[in-house]
Design a protein around this motif. Sequence first.
Motif, PDB file in Angstrom:
ATOM      1  N   LYS B 216     -32.415 -35.513  40.143  1.00 18.13           N
ATOM      2  CA  LYS B 216     -31.545 -35.868  39.020  1.00 18.13           C
ATOM      3  C   LYS B 216     -30.092 -35.466  39.290  1.00 18.13           C
ATOM      4  O   LYS B 216     -29.169 -36.199  39.032  1.00 18.13           O
ATOM      5  CB  LYS B 216     -32.040 -35.163  37.752  1.00 18.13           C
ATOM      6  CG  LYS B 216     -32.942 -36.038  36.920  1.00 18.13           C
ATOM      7  CD  LYS B 216     -33.274 -35.323  35.617  1.00 18.13           C
ATOM      8  CE  LYS B 216     -34.670 -35.713  35.182  1.00 18.13           C
ATOM      9  NZ  LYS B 216     -35.410 -34.622  34.577  1.00 18.13           N
ATOM     10  N   SER B 219     -28.448 -37.508  43.041  1.00 15.42           N
ATOM     11  CA  SER B 219     -28.909 -38.793  43.536  1.00 15.42           C
ATOM     12  C   SER B 219     -27.823 -39.519  44.340  1.00 15.42           C
ATOM     13  O   SER B 219     -28.120 -40.229  45.287  1.00 15.42           O
ATOM     14  CB  SER B 219     -29.397 -39.669  42.389  1.00 15.42           C
ATOM     15  OG  SER B 219     -28.333 -39.959  41.525  1.00 15.42           O
ATOM     16  N   PRO B 449     -36.327 -43.692  49.594  1.00 17.46           N
ATOM     17  CA  PRO B 449     -36.231 -44.856  48.710  1.00 17.46           C
ATOM     18  C   PRO B 449     -35.692 -46.109  49.386  1.00 17.46           C
ATOM     19  O   PRO B 449     -36.094 -47.217  49.028  1.00 17.46           O
ATOM     20  CB  PRO B 449     -35.311 -44.374  47.585  1.00 17.46           C
ATOM     21  CG  PRO B 449     -34.749 -43.076  48.019  1.00 17.46           C
ATOM     22  CD  PRO B 449     -35.644 -42.510  49.046  1.00 17.46           C
ATOM     23  N   ASN B 454     -39.076 -48.791  45.794  1.00 17.69           N
ATOM     24  CA  ASN B 454     -39.850 -48.816  44.557  1.00 17.69           C
ATOM     25  C   ASN B 454     -38.999 -49.354  43.409  1.00 17.69           C
ATOM     26  O   ASN B 454     -37.786 -49.473  43.534  1.00 17.69           O
ATOM     27  CB  ASN B 454     -40.341 -47.408  44.216  1.00 17.69           C
ATOM     28  CG  ASN B 454     -41.350 -46.917  45.246  1.00 17.69           C
ATOM     29  OD1 ASN B 454     -42.058 -47.721  45.847  1.00 17.69           O
ATOM     30  ND2 ASN B 454     -41.376 -45.616  45.472  1.00 17.69           N
ATOM     31  N   GLU B 455     -39.668 -49.599  42.272  1.00 12.20           N
ATOM     32  CA  GLU B 455     -38.991 -50.211  41.119  1.00 12.20           C
ATOM     33  C   GLU B 455     -37.730 -49.456  40.703  1.00 12.20           C
ATOM     34  O   GLU B 455     -36.753 -50.035  40.272  1.00 12.20           O
ATOM     35  CB  GLU B 455     -39.952 -50.264  39.915  1.00 12.20           C
ATOM     36  CG  GLU B 455     -41.189 -51.119  40.150  1.00 12.20           C
ATOM     37  CD  GLU B 455     -40.894 -52.609  40.226  1.00 12.20           C
ATOM     38  OE1 GLU B 455     -39.870 -53.022  39.644  1.00 12.20           O
ATOM     39  OE2 GLU B 455     -41.663 -53.333  40.884  1.00 12.20           O
ATOM     40  N   ASP B 456     -37.783 -48.122  40.809  1.00 11.73           N
ATOM     41  CA  ASP B 456     -36.664 -47.349  40.271  1.00 11.73           C
ATOM     42  C   ASP B 456     -35.516 -47.152  41.268  1.00 11.73           C
ATOM     43  O   ASP B 456     -34.573 -46.418  41.008  1.00 11.73           O
ATOM     44  CB  ASP B 456     -37.162 -45.992  39.756  1.00 11.73           C
ATOM     45  CG  ASP B 456     -37.915 -45.229  40.845  1.00 11.73           C
ATOM     46  OD1 ASP B 456     -38.167 -45.820  41.918  1.00 11.73           O
ATOM     47  OD2 ASP B 456     -38.248 -44.054  40.624  1.00 11.73           O
ATOM     48  N   VAL B 457     -35.596 -47.801  42.420  1.00 11.75           N
ATOM     49  CA  VAL B 457     -34.502 -47.652  43.383  1.00 11.75           C
ATOM     50  C   VAL B 457     -33.306 -48.474  42.897  1.00 11.75           C
ATOM     51  O   VAL B 457     -33.424 -49.667  42.651  1.00 11.75           O
ATOM     52  CB  VAL B 457     -34.946 -48.098  44.788  1.00 11.75           C
ATOM     53  CG1 VAL B 457     -33.769 -48.123  45.740  1.00 11.75           C
ATOM     54  CG2 VAL B 457     -36.016 -47.158  45.305  1.00 11.75           C
ATOM     55  N   PRO B 458     -32.158 -47.823  42.747  1.00 14.23           N
ATOM     56  CA  PRO B 458     -31.030 -48.517  42.116  1.00 14.23           C
ATOM     57  C   PRO B 458     -30.340 -49.515  43.045  1.00 14.23           C
ATOM     58  O   PRO B 458     -30.429 -49.432  44.269  1.00 14.23           O
ATOM     59  CB  PRO B 458     -30.071 -47.374  41.769  1.00 14.23           C
ATOM     60  CG  PRO B 458     -30.378 -46.321  42.764  1.00 14.23           C
ATOM     61  CD  PRO B 458     -31.838 -46.430  43.078  1.00 14.23           C
ATOM     62  N   SER B 474     -36.614 -56.088  45.179  1.00 12.72           N
ATOM     63  CA  SER B 474     -35.238 -55.647  45.430  1.00 12.72           C
ATOM     64  C   SER B 474     -34.290 -56.836  45.368  1.00 12.72           C
ATOM     65  O   SER B 474     -33.176 -56.738  44.852  1.00 12.72           O
ATOM     66  CB  SER B 474     -35.134 -54.998  46.799  1.00 12.72           C
ATOM     67  OG  SER B 474     -36.078 -53.971  46.920  1.00 12.72           O
ATOM     68  N   THR B 477     -33.503 -57.476  41.868  1.00 12.05           N
ATOM     69  CA  THR B 477     -32.542 -56.501  41.328  1.00 12.05           C
ATOM     70  C   THR B 477     -31.115 -56.881  41.725  1.00 12.05           C
ATOM     71  O   THR B 477     -30.175 -56.728  40.952  1.00 12.05           O
ATOM     72  CB  THR B 477     -32.854 -55.094  41.883  1.00 12.05           C
ATOM     73  OG1 THR B 477     -34.225 -54.829  41.708  1.00 12.05           O
ATOM     74  CG2 THR B 477     -32.031 -54.027  41.199  1.00 12.05           C
TER      75      THR B 477
END
Lengths: 278, 707
Positions: B216, B219, B449, B454-458, B474, B477
């Motif tokens: 957190k 990142s 990452p 994964n889904e939460d990779v910005p 990706s 996204t």
Amino acid sequence: MNKFFKIIIHKNDEIPNLHGVCAGFENKLWRKDQLVEYIFNYLPEFALNHSELMDFDSLSIIPKIRQAAGNVYQSQKFKSRGEFGELLLHAILRETYNSIPAISKIYYKDSPNDTVKGFDAVHVIPNGNDLELWLGEVKFYQSIYSAITDVVAELIEHSKIRYVRNEFITISNKIDTNWEHSEKLKSLLDPITSLDDVFEKTCIPVLLTYDSSIISKHEKSTEDYVKEIEIELLKFHKSFCDKLGDFPLTVHLFLLPLSTKKELINKLEEKLKIWQQI
Amino acid sequence: MATNLTPSLVRNILRKEFSKDLDKFEIIKAISLLAQNNQIGQELVLRLLSRRDDFIGYEIIIDSLIRRVGLYPYLQQESLSLNDSIAFEFHKPIGLADNIVFHHAQAEVYYSLMKGENIILSAPTSFGKSLIIDAVIASNKHKNIAVVVPTIALIDETRKRLSKYKKDYKIITHPTQEIEDKNILILTQERAITIINEIPIDFFVIDEFYKLSPTKSDSQRAHILNHVFYQLVKQNAQFYLLGPNIEEITTELLVNIKFRFIKTDFKTVIAEKHKINIPKGEKPINKLLELTSKLKEPTLIFCQSPASANRVANELLLNGKFNNLKENDSLVSWIKSNYHEKWILANCLEKGIGIHHGKIPRAIAQKSIKLFNEGKINFLICTSTIIEGVNTKAKNVIIYDNKIARSKFDFFTFNNICGRSGRMFSHFIGNIYLFHEPPSPELPLVDFPIFSQNEDVPAELLINLDKEDLKENSKKTLEKYYSQKHLSIQVLSENSFIELDYQIELAKFLEENINKVESYLNWKSVPSNDQLKVACILIWNYFIKSKRRIYGVSSGKQLHFRINQFREAGNLKNYIQQFIGNNNDLSKINEAIELAFDIQRHWINFQFPRYLLALNNIANHVLAKQSKSQGDFSSYANMVECYFTEPYVVPLDEYGLPVQISLKIGKQIELDKNIDKSLIAIKNLNPEKVDLSEIEKEFVYELKEYL
């Protein structure tokens, strides 16, 4: 590994028994080059323990371990080169009895002096359901008479420890737990096991080398040669047995005549020098 | 004596003074039997080693046991048998000093790397993971080597260690340095990302690789590290990733890239844990004071934050048990006259206590570590910077707090702190003093990452990938960024430490108001006061978007004010004085000093220049599209970054020379703007020939040692 040594005589009807072996000839020459090359093949398992052999890629080990041996040679510490007899003993035991170097060291306390002593080789050999403990001695000598005198004195020393109960420290080589005899090895090493039991299963292989004029006289493994060398081997076996007398432990005598120790050592040094530079 | 000695019995015997009738042979025998079990065997052998002097006559057996568990570095080479000697030689890496030998687990990693394998290693602190890097470099197989480390302090530490290869390799720690034929790049991820694409790397190392997994609080840096990792993997470079105490790697890399994860507990020292009981109603600090008065060997005291470290430091000072040491006097008076005479660090050093945390100026923090490692100070009060930033070791570690900042640390961090105790060859057994219950034993899984996607990779991370490496989700996204017209993918990617949406919002705003803002964005070299103000406001409102106070700044206007205030102060000492004013309270004075340091390090030296260049980049894109003339903020960004002084002060500070001293030298001899040239000038400088005080010369000599 293919067998290297030529068995001249295996006399098994009395104890100490006799393994008379020689390096043989090739191209009219005593096979010293091949002997050196052969014993160095055993370097990885001679120097490294089981877990090390497992963790390193076996192919890439060989050049590196040769280089390591070369560096040790250069360090001058083993100047007499007598210690290379340990490698020879290792190779002969592996070849003739398919022994397993499952224990790296055994020390015993020579009370009351409290000095710590060890053996030149410690192997185990599965024999039926049992494991035998082989505690080796080697004399990498030129003269057979000094070899016999020195080794007998040492053996008599060893036999005394039979009476020193529980004064052993064994350092195992960490054999795989999957090994079929690993439980037996454990119990052999367990201090609760009576030493009498251990010693019933203990053998002492003795390797003696010497310069033999018979080998330097010949250039081929002819019938004449075999006959002559066999007589010599039997003669030295007898003088060894006479000198040792009544001995409480099982002894296996290995005799390895050399053309000369000196040329073998020269060859050995030549190789080590090359490897060290790689 | 009983033959059934259990590990805990043996442990207890080895902890205490021996009784006269102790049968030592029995003890060793018990250990040799217990050594059949790897972990316990190794621990007991280390305990035996710590008592080596009590076992005279048994040396050869002890050596056999050491060899049996693979702890070659502790063997006494002279007395080994032929086979053990060969094994010993086999464990020596080629090209390192003759007395360096690897232990079993190090050798395994080393030979795998030499074979060309990619290795990810999880091993305890005392394993000696870094030494393997040295050995790989010494093999001279590689042309360009990159070592990516998490902090600038570690750059410096690594640089010093690797300076022994300077004959064969140019050592580069800064992206502006000149590349030569063979190079070792030692960089943080932020520095690496700017240059690794221009240099063909054959071999790279990521130190503390678990930092690839974003947390957190960190990142942004994790994403840049992922980006670096990805680019190097794409170059097909061989890698060695190292870190402590990782349970598992949960990601695969690209299809054709294989690696081996090696997880080992192989230790070269052991840690003895002691729980400190604090009776109800008693203050922990009193227990700490009691403990510190008993400990005579080097001791780290771990605290959760700089504030907590200062409190502890203050209590140690007040308790009056520490006498003044003459030894550090000249350093102390130098610090007092160059920062502030009431700064707590100076007062602590005077009494043999160091403080190490992220706010302290780099060169001074490094000096504290050096004094500690040399035994010139016995206590070092520290925060998490010591576990993530530098490698120092001590006999004792006191874990006074069980938090980092405000949150409790996990088992992983706990282990890393504990790992600072004990030191090879000198302290086989380290002591850990616990003021709290340890966290439950659970070690982290590490994910990369950029590869797992994964889904939460910005999007900020994904934007840096080649299209061919993007997974389907990706691509989805990223769709909206590929289809928008405001900023190019290249611009978005170059500034990807800033959220992509923020960048686009800014671009939109600029497009819509281009006539109003144009004159504030096309400046070159130095901005007017209004231009600077607009830049600060844009940076705050579009990039930072925070209502919180961050290192003494809570708005764009205030950022502008701080920058001007810093420039006008002229030097750090004056700047500090502005925050102190007429305050006389010691703790308030310290807060003020540290606030000044914070602003200097966080905003002036790092974030503002970086954001300013991003602003420049985006603004130019918008200006160019409208065929307007562009700005160039880079020289101003450089100027701010080096504190409005000379460019050489920053790299020299990183190399351990405080800014005040490098400026003093710069007034007497010519120090070039170019880092390489300024380093050569210092290398050739005879400190006796310039006007410097003794302690200042000492700093220069210490710097020259590794150039």
